[in-house]
Design an enzyme around this catalytic site. Structure first.
Site, PDB file in Angstrom:
ATOM      1  N   ASP A 209     -13.179-102.420 -28.599  1.00  0.00           N
ATOM      2  CA  ASP A 209     -13.860-101.125 -28.521  1.00  0.00           C
ATOM      3  C   ASP A 209     -14.643-101.190 -26.708  1.00  0.00           C
ATOM      4  OD1 ASP A 209     -15.775 -99.050 -29.636  1.00  0.00           O
ATOM      5  OD2 ASP A 209     -17.998-100.834 -29.433  1.00  0.00           O
ATOM      6  N   GLU A 280      -9.624 -99.269 -26.409  1.00  0.00           N
ATOM      7  CA  GLU A 280     -10.415 -98.077 -26.068  1.00  0.00           C
ATOM      8  C   GLU A 280     -11.059 -97.625 -25.178  1.00  0.00           C
ATOM      9  OE1 GLU A 280     -13.898 -95.600 -27.615  1.00  0.00           O
ATOM     10  OE2 GLU A 280     -14.416 -97.678 -26.780  1.00  0.00           O
TER      11      GLU A 280
HETATM   12  C1  GLC Z   1     -16.745 -96.888 -28.866  1.00  0.00           C
HETATM   13  C2  GLC Z   1     -16.732 -96.732 -30.118  1.00  0.00           C
HETATM   14  C3  GLC Z   1     -17.699 -95.776 -31.156  1.00  0.00           C
HETATM   15  C4  GLC Z   1     -19.090 -96.609 -30.678  1.00  0.00           C
HETATM   16  C5  GLC Z   1     -19.539 -97.492 -29.142  1.00  0.00           C
HETATM   17  C6  GLC Z   1     -20.170 -98.225 -29.060  1.00  0.00           C
HETATM   18  O1  GLC Z   1     -16.954 -95.714 -27.907  1.00  0.00           O
HETATM   19  O2  GLC Z   1     -16.139 -96.155 -31.218  1.00  0.00           O
HETATM   20  O3  GLC Z   1     -17.840 -95.146 -32.085  1.00  0.00           O
HETATM   21  O4  GLC Z   1     -20.276 -96.164 -30.875  1.00  0.00           O
HETATM   22  O5  GLC Z   1     -17.709 -97.440 -28.484  1.00  0.00           O
HETATM   23  O6  GLC Z   1     -19.733 -99.931 -29.726  1.00  0.00           O
END
Ligand code: GLC
Length: 562
Positions: A209, A280
């Site tokens: 994440d 991500e």
């Molecule tokens: C990422 C996740 C999202 C979350 C954010 C903070 O973007 O995919 O759902 O709210 O991180 O952890």
């Protein structure tokens, strides 16, 4: 036996959002036993792995992306033995399991943050987070001007143990998600340990994440530009909270941990046992994103440029070409994605006028997507995506053609963005609606009590799994067909050659690892296109396709007949 192509280079990975996939105990929130019971569906769909969004102990202030204990399961989802059972069942079915790692921030209810509050300024406990004294004479102003991704400021002032207003802590997301300080060695070793904890339990990898956010620019300089890097007018600008060069050293150390479970130089090395990481990272341009997938870092990184590309052949062509070139330069595959739990589902997004900026949720008062057009384009978009070389992620329910819930009442919304922007941003609840399995069961088969943490729209009924299985024209059967042909023709590991057609037609040929050639042709123009001579249709996104024409907003896979 050694597998020549590491599995993750061309894997199709299905994202399960645990709150919303299958609810075993009927409390209205999905759970691990529910998921385990439904796993055979995924084996039949033909995916290689599942990625589960967080299921750890959490106050659920951001639907589990606020973790209070990284080594245990939140009771709402089950227990550690339920996780073990899920992993074992998935492996038995030939599915790998990827779990979500949330390293940028913890929950404010994590023991470390509670200790930091109690220990006071200058303590070792505070150093694991980003605490600063405020600006202004009495420290009443935040230490810099950063805003939170979810709206409002990125700093919150605490009360010290003696009750007086004290230091501020940084939270790039919700107030209940304090950012960790990745300069602190304890933070680094803790996360290496967490990786080992889950690897020892048998997981095959991690989706990481906010992978572009862990390290902040020295001195935390002010930044008044957009918080989403992909919205920057000049992609060479780099905000001080994102994509700092220092993140890469962290990922190299993690890669070493993962590789330690399947050492490359050891006798008997088998790439089928590679443990993987997917980033991500909302990073532009593609050359910067490619730095995350250098050989000693991540295996995969989501290609969000592709997700954001407008429904125009030239944009898609340019995005695909730029991504492949940037990733090829570091020897990495590209990882395609159209939907996830953070964005408006592509079946609805593509029903908005072409060129509309991607909204953060759609509400009843907003212009509604053209559902018929969106569904048609979504099928074509997936037919394009699954023809591309590299890996691909499918978000739960997209295989059914589920649209966004675009009429949720405000009182049920739970995304912190909604409250933090006083409703100006609706947020992501509309793409997180519980899954629909059986038309005539309570909660469409999500559970057997009919309770759901978010209401399901009635149009989900006809899209339930049991309405689509075995129906040739359905979205589910289209996905199954695409996944079967993709595997049989070695498409994911193949190489791409562009075909020169009309500028509004996107077309390329893949030479698959089996040696077979597959041509993908997507018609983004307003008129039908004739299938080139010497080809026959293998898969058609258009349920009414006649094998000779490709209608507007549809796509086909072709094979040569001569
Ligand atoms: C990422 C996740 C999202 C979350 C954010 C903070 O973007 O995919 O759902 O709210 O991180 O952890």
């Amino acid at each position: 036996m050694t597998n020549p192509t590491p599995w993750w280079r061309d894997a199709v990975i299905y994202q399960i959002y645990p709150r919303s996939w299958a609810d075993g105990n009927g409390d209205g929130v999905g759970d691990l036993p529910g998921i385990t019971a439904r796993l055979p569906y995924l084996a039949e769909l033909g995916v290689d792995a599942v990625w589960l969004s967080p299921f750890y102990v959490s106050p659920q202030a951001d639907a589990g992306y606020d973790v209070a204990d990284y080594r245990d399961i939140d009771p709402v989802f089950g227990s550690l033995s339920d996780a073990d059972a899920l992993i074992a069942r998935a492996h038995q079915l030939g599915l790998r399991v990827i779990v979500d790692l949330v390293p940028n921030h913890t929950s404010d209810e994590h023991a470390w943050f509670q200790a930091a509050l109690a220990a006071g300024p200058g303590s070792l406990e505070r150093d694991r987070y980003i605490f600063r004294d405020g600006d202004g004479a009495d420290g009443a102003l935040p230490p810099n001007d950063w805003s939170s991704v979810f709206g409002g400021g990125a700093w919150t002032r605490i009360r010290e143990a003696d009750g007086r207003p004290g230091q501020w802590y940084l939270h790039l997301f919700d107030v209940k998600q304090p950012d960790l300080n990745w300069e602190n060695p304890q933070v680094r070793s803790e996360f290496e340990d967490i990786l080992r904890f889950w690897l020892d339990r048998g997981v095959d990898g991690f989706r990481v994440d906010v992978a572009h956010g862990l390290v902040k620019a020295k001195g935390l300089p002010d930044w008044s530009g957009p918080m989403n890097m992909l919205d920057l007018p000049d992609p060479t600008q780099r905000p001080p909270m994102w994509d700092q060069d220092g993140v890469h050293e962290i990922y190299r150390s993690w890669r070493a941990v993962l590789d330690g479970y399947n050492p490359r130089d050891a006798e008997g090395y088998d790439s089928a046992r590679d443990r993987v990481m997917c980033a991500e990272a909302w990073v532009d341009p593609p050359e910067r994103l490619a730095r995350y997938v250098r050989p000693d870092e991540f295996h995969q990184a989501f290609n969000f440029d592709y997700l954001n590309a407008p429904w125009q052949a030239d944009s898609l062509r340019a995005t695909i070409a730029a991504s492949l070139a940037a990733d090829d330069a570091v020897g990495a595959p590209t990882t395609w994605v159209l939907s996830n739990h953070d964005v408006v589902r592509h079946a609805s997004r593509l029903g908005l006028p072409v060129g509309t900026a991607r909204p953060n949720g759609i509400g009843a008062d907003d212009t509604q997507p053209d559902q018929e057009l969106g569904a048609r384009r979504a099928r074509a978009a997936s037919t394009i995506m699954l023809a591309l070389p590299g890996g691909a992620y499918i978000y739960q329910g997209e295989e059914l053609g589920l649209p966004e819930h675009t009429a949720l009442p405000d009182e049920v919304r739970q995304d912190p963005t909604f409250a933090r922007t006083a409703g100006a941003e609706l947020g992501r609840d509309g793409c997180r609606i519980p899954m629909t399995w059986e038309k005539d069961s309570p909660a469409y088969g999500f559970n057997d009590t009919g309770r759901t943490w978010l209401p399901q729209p009635t149009e989900f009924a006809d899209l339930a799994v049991d309405q689509q299985v075995g129906v040739a024209a359905s979205s589910l059967e289209l996905y199954r067909r695409l996944l079967t042909e993709r595997r049989d023709r070695g498409i994911g590991g193949g190489s791409l050659t562009w075909a020169d057609v009309d500028p509004d037609v996107l077309s390329f040929t893949i030479r698959g690892t089996t040696g077979e050639q597959t041509t993908m042709l997507a018609n983004l123009s307003a008129a039908s296109v004739t299938i080139p001579p010497g080809h026959e249709v293998l898969v058609d996104s258009d349920p009414d396709g006649d094998g000779t024409q490709v209608a507007p907003d549809t796509a086909v896979w072709l094979r040569r007949t001569s």
